[in-house]
Every structure is written in structure tokens, then in C-alpha cells.
Motif scaffolding. Structure first.
Motif, PDB file in Angstrom:
ATOM      1  N   VAL A  75       0.841  -1.200   0.000  1.00 24.02           N
ATOM      2  CA  VAL A  75       0.000   0.000   0.000  1.00 24.02           C
ATOM      3  C   VAL A  75       0.874   1.248   0.000  1.00 24.02           C
ATOM      4  CG1 VAL A  75      -1.713   1.315   1.313  1.00 24.02           C
ATOM      5  CG2 VAL A  75      -1.921  -1.169   1.136  1.00 24.02           C
ATOM      6  N   LYS A  76       1.891   1.230   0.830  1.00 20.68           N
ATOM      7  CA  LYS A  76       2.801   2.369   0.915  1.00 20.68           C
ATOM      8  C   LYS A  76       3.628   2.486  -0.372  1.00 20.68           C
ATOM      9  CE  LYS A  76       4.259   2.887   5.069  1.00 20.68           C
ATOM     10  NZ  LYS A  76       5.015   2.722   6.330  1.00 20.68           N
ATOM     11  N   ARG A  77       4.092   1.378  -0.887  1.00 13.68           N
ATOM     12  CA  ARG A  77       4.863   1.395  -2.137  1.00 13.68           C
ATOM     13  C   ARG A  77       4.029   1.953  -3.284  1.00 13.68           C
ATOM     14  NH1 ARG A  77       6.086  -3.961  -0.205  1.00 13.68           N
ATOM     15  NH2 ARG A  77       8.175  -4.007   0.740  1.00 13.68           N
ATOM     16  N   ASP A  78       2.791   1.511  -3.381  1.00  7.28           N
ATOM     17  CA  ASP A  78       1.916   1.974  -4.457  1.00  7.28           C
ATOM     18  C   ASP A  78       1.615   3.464  -4.334  1.00  7.28           C
ATOM     19  OD1 ASP A  78       1.835  -0.559  -5.520  1.00  7.28           O
ATOM     20  OD2 ASP A  78      -0.108  -1.089  -4.623  1.00  7.28           O
ATOM     21  N   ALA A  79       1.486   3.956  -3.114  1.00 15.08           N
ATOM     22  CA  ALA A  79       1.247   5.381  -2.906  1.00 15.08           C
ATOM     23  C   ALA A  79       2.419   6.202  -3.424  1.00 15.08           C
ATOM     24  CB  ALA A  79       0.998   5.665  -1.421  1.00 15.08           C
ATOM     25  N   VAL A  80       3.640   5.744  -3.125  1.00 14.13           N
ATOM     26  CA  VAL A  80       4.833   6.448  -3.606  1.00 14.13           C
ATOM     27  C   VAL A  80       4.902   6.406  -5.135  1.00 14.13           C
ATOM     28  CG1 VAL A  80       7.355   6.437  -3.632  1.00 14.13           C
ATOM     29  CG2 VAL A  80       6.127   6.086  -1.476  1.00 14.13           C
ATOM     30  N   LYS A  81       4.546   5.279  -5.727  1.00 18.21           N
ATOM     31  CA  LYS A  81       4.526   5.169  -7.193  1.00 18.21           C
ATOM     32  C   LYS A  81       3.558   6.181  -7.801  1.00 18.21           C
ATOM     33  CE  LYS A  81       5.796   0.275  -7.663  1.00 18.21           C
ATOM     34  NZ  LYS A  81       5.322  -1.068  -8.091  1.00 18.21           N
ATOM     35  N   ARG A  82       2.365   6.301  -7.224  1.00 16.21           N
ATOM     36  CA  ARG A  82       1.378   7.246  -7.741  1.00 16.21           C
ATOM     37  C   ARG A  82       1.856   8.684  -7.578  1.00 16.21           C
ATOM     38  NH1 ARG A  82      -2.780   7.409  -4.790  1.00 16.21           N
ATOM     39  NH2 ARG A  82      -2.404   5.747  -3.260  1.00 16.21           N
ATOM     40  N   TRP A  83       2.512   8.959  -6.465  1.00 14.63           N
ATOM     41  CA  TRP A  83       3.074  10.288  -6.199  1.00 14.63           C
ATOM     42  C   TRP A  83       4.097  10.657  -7.274  1.00 14.63           C
ATOM     43  CZ3 TRP A  83       2.171  14.447  -3.371  1.00 14.63           C
ATOM     44  CH2 TRP A  83       3.226  15.344  -3.094  1.00 14.63           C
ATOM     45  N   ARG A  84       4.990   9.747  -7.599  1.00 16.18           N
ATOM     46  CA  ARG A  84       6.029  10.004  -8.579  1.00 16.18           C
ATOM     47  C   ARG A  84       5.448  10.048  -9.997  1.00 16.18           C
ATOM     48  NH1 ARG A  84       9.866   6.377  -9.175  1.00 16.18           N
ATOM     49  NH2 ARG A  84      11.563   7.867  -9.529  1.00 16.18           N
ATOM     50  N   LYS A  85       4.482   9.188 -10.274  1.00 16.82           N
ATOM     51  CA  LYS A  85       3.846   9.172 -11.593  1.00 16.82           C
ATOM     52  C   LYS A  85       3.145  10.492 -11.879  1.00 16.82           C
ATOM     53  CE  LYS A  85       0.863   6.350 -14.555  1.00 16.82           C
ATOM     54  NZ  LYS A  85      -0.007   5.134 -14.620  1.00 16.82           N
ATOM     55  N   ALA A  86       2.692  11.165 -10.833  1.00 16.90           N
ATOM     56  CA  ALA A  86       2.028  12.459 -10.993  1.00 16.90           C
ATOM     57  C   ALA A  86       3.026  13.599 -11.214  1.00 16.90           C
ATOM     58  CB  ALA A  86       1.169  12.754  -9.766  1.00 16.90           C
ATOM     59  N   GLY A  87       4.307  13.272 -11.291  1.00 15.88           N
ATOM     60  CA  GLY A  87       5.328  14.278 -11.566  1.00 15.88           C
ATOM     61  C   GLY A  87       5.997  14.863 -10.348  1.00 15.88           C
ATOM     62  N   ASN A  88       5.798  14.229  -9.210  1.00 15.60           N
ATOM     63  CA  ASN A  88       6.390  14.697  -7.964  1.00 15.60           C
ATOM     64  C   ASN A  88       7.627  13.879  -7.592  1.00 15.60           C
ATOM     65  OD1 ASN A  88       4.163  16.585  -7.447  1.00 15.60           O
ATOM     66  ND2 ASN A  88       2.952  14.721  -7.116  1.00 15.60           N
ATOM     67  N   LEU A  89       8.377  14.357  -6.603  1.00 16.95           N
ATOM     68  CA  LEU A  89       9.578  13.669  -6.135  1.00 16.95           C
ATOM     69  C   LEU A  89       9.353  13.119  -4.731  1.00 16.95           C
ATOM     70  CD1 LEU A  89      12.411  16.166  -7.218  1.00 16.95           C
ATOM     71  CD2 LEU A  89      11.400  14.298  -8.547  1.00 16.95           C
TER      72      LEU A  89
END
Length: 246
Positions: A20-34
Motif C-alpha cells: 500500500v505504501k509502495r503503491d502510494a509512492v509510485k502514484r506520487w512520482r507518476k504524478a510528476g512529484n519527487l
């Protein structure tokens, strides 16, 4: 673009790192964030954590911001202390209750005064090699109260040149002008990002500087001193990402 800079132990790794935490970070980065980690751990340890725990990241700041690492583990920038301070500092902390310390420099140097626990390749004060510079010297006390006393003593004796940062029963000692906030300012300058882009997350005393300086979240499980200066209280990274992406 937004940037999340998270402490590791007790924060990103609070309760483990699940899908769940890994997927959240993936979505954060996919949205163009660091997304990155800023930790008291030394570079030689911190660089292996993303692979071991299978999470994505864009940057790592080790030794409480003193070392800025590229994603391949190379050093992008670092803050160094004069090596001549190493031996008197180590002698001092060993005289007031410490029996183990780790010097984070080009090579990792462990000083262990415990005859029955010393490992091959570790040193004593008598066999300590010449240390030209160091990013951080770390030690561990039996409890938080002992660590607090040593932190105060180091500040009193070396405060003009060194900054002791307590994290529970651990103490990390960096240059007088270094802390996680200063390291993050250096990182923002390197990548050309703005102050308002950054969001910090932490739980313990060595996180206070960055939590007080930037827009911030304190972990619900964190110490009161951190929660008192944070903008928001959170249960963890996933909750933060959900809120910031909304």
C-alpha cells in the motif's frame, strides 16, 4: 511539482513498508512529484534501503542532511567536519558513558571499547587511524535519558564547531551549521526547486529543524516536541500522499 522528504526510521518505515505504501509512492512520482528519504543513517547504510525494501525514490540525504546522494549511490554533495576533531570528540563521549561509535567518512570507521564485543576490523581509541574529515559521528546509549545527557554535554564542549542531534537513544554529531533543514536547502538549490515545493515528514528530535522550517507533517507516533512544531499530524506516508494528490 511537489517534493516529499521523509525521515526513514519511525516515519516511512513505521510499521514496515508494505505494498500500500509502495503503491502510494509510485502514484506520487507518476504524478510528476519527487519522493526521497532524509535520515540520520550514514550513506553506506542508507543507499541499500530502497532496494532491500523495494520502494521507489528520487533522492537520499544521509547523515542528517550532511550527505546528498544520487540514486546510484554516488555523493552529489556533502558537508564535512575537520578530522582533527574526531579523536578529542571520541575520547570525550567515551569518557561520559559511550563505549561504541561509528565515524562516517570516506571509509566507515567503528570504534568499540568493548573487548568482548569488538569485531575484526574495528578500532579502539588507541588504534584509531588518522581521520582527515568526517560527515558524522554516531553513537548509541542504553536509553533516551542517557542520550539526552550526552547530547547536552557535547553541545556544551563542542557546540561552536559540532551539532549533536538526538534521535531516541542514538546521537548523531555533524558540523555546527548542519541539520536536516540545512541539508534540504542545499538539495533544493542543487535541483533548482523552490522552498514552497517541499513537504517534510518526521517523528523524532533530529527532525525538528526540518519540520519547523518547511511545510510539514509529524507522525502521530512521534515525540511531542516534533508534533508541537508541525503543520499537520499524520498516521503515515500513504495518508499524506492521498491528501496532497487530492
Amino acid at each position: 511539482m511537489k517534493i516529499i522528504a521523509s525521515d526513514y526510521d519511525g516515519t516511512f518505515n513505521h510499521g514496515g513498508i508494505d505494498d500500500v505504501k509502495r503503491d502510494a509512492v509510485k502514484r506520487w512520482r507518476k504524478a510528476g512529484n519527487l519522493f526521497g528519504i532524509v535520515s540520520g543513517r550514514g550513506a553506506e547504510d542508507l543507499i541499500y534501503l530502497p532496494e532491500r525494501n523495494n520502494f521507489e525514490f528520487d533522492f537520499l540525504l544521509a547523515s542528517n542532511g550532511a550527505v546528498i546522494l544520487n540514486t546510484d549511490g554516488t555523493v552529489r554533495a556533502d558537508s564535512r567536519c575537520d578530522g582533527s576533531l574526531a579523536k578529542p570528540l571520541l575520547e570525550f563521549i567515551m569518557s561520559i558513558g559511550c563505549d561504541w561509535a561509528s565515524v562516517h567518512t570516506k571509509f566507515r570507521c567503528v570504534i568499540d571499547e568493548r573487548d568482548d564485543e569488538r569485531l575484526e576490523g574495528e578500532f579502539t581509541l588507541e588504534t584509531l587511524p588518522e581521520i582527515p574529515w568526517f560527515n558524522q559521528i554516531s553513537t548509541i546509549l542504553p536509553d533516551d535519558e542517557g542520550a539526552a545527557k550526552v547530547t547536552v554535554a557535547v553541545k556544551e564542549h563542542f557546540g561552536k564547531v559540532l551539532n549533536p542531534l538526538q534521535n531516541g537513544r542514538c546521537i548523531d554529531i555533524v558540523s555546527a551549521d548542519m541539520n536536516k533543514a540545512k541539508g534540504l536547502y542545499n538539495f533544493l538549490e542543487l535541483i533548482g526547486a523552490d522552498y514552497d515545493d517541499l513537504i517534510t515528514v518526521g517523528d523524532n528530535i533530529n527532525d525538528i529543524d526540518m519540520i519547523a522550517e518547511f511545510r510539514s507533517y509529524a507522525m502521530e507516533n512521534g515525540v511531542d516536541e516534533v508534533k508541537a512544531v508541525a503543520d499537520y499530524i499524520t498516521v503515515g506516508i500513504t495518508e499524506i500522499i492521498e491528501k496532497e494528490l487530492a
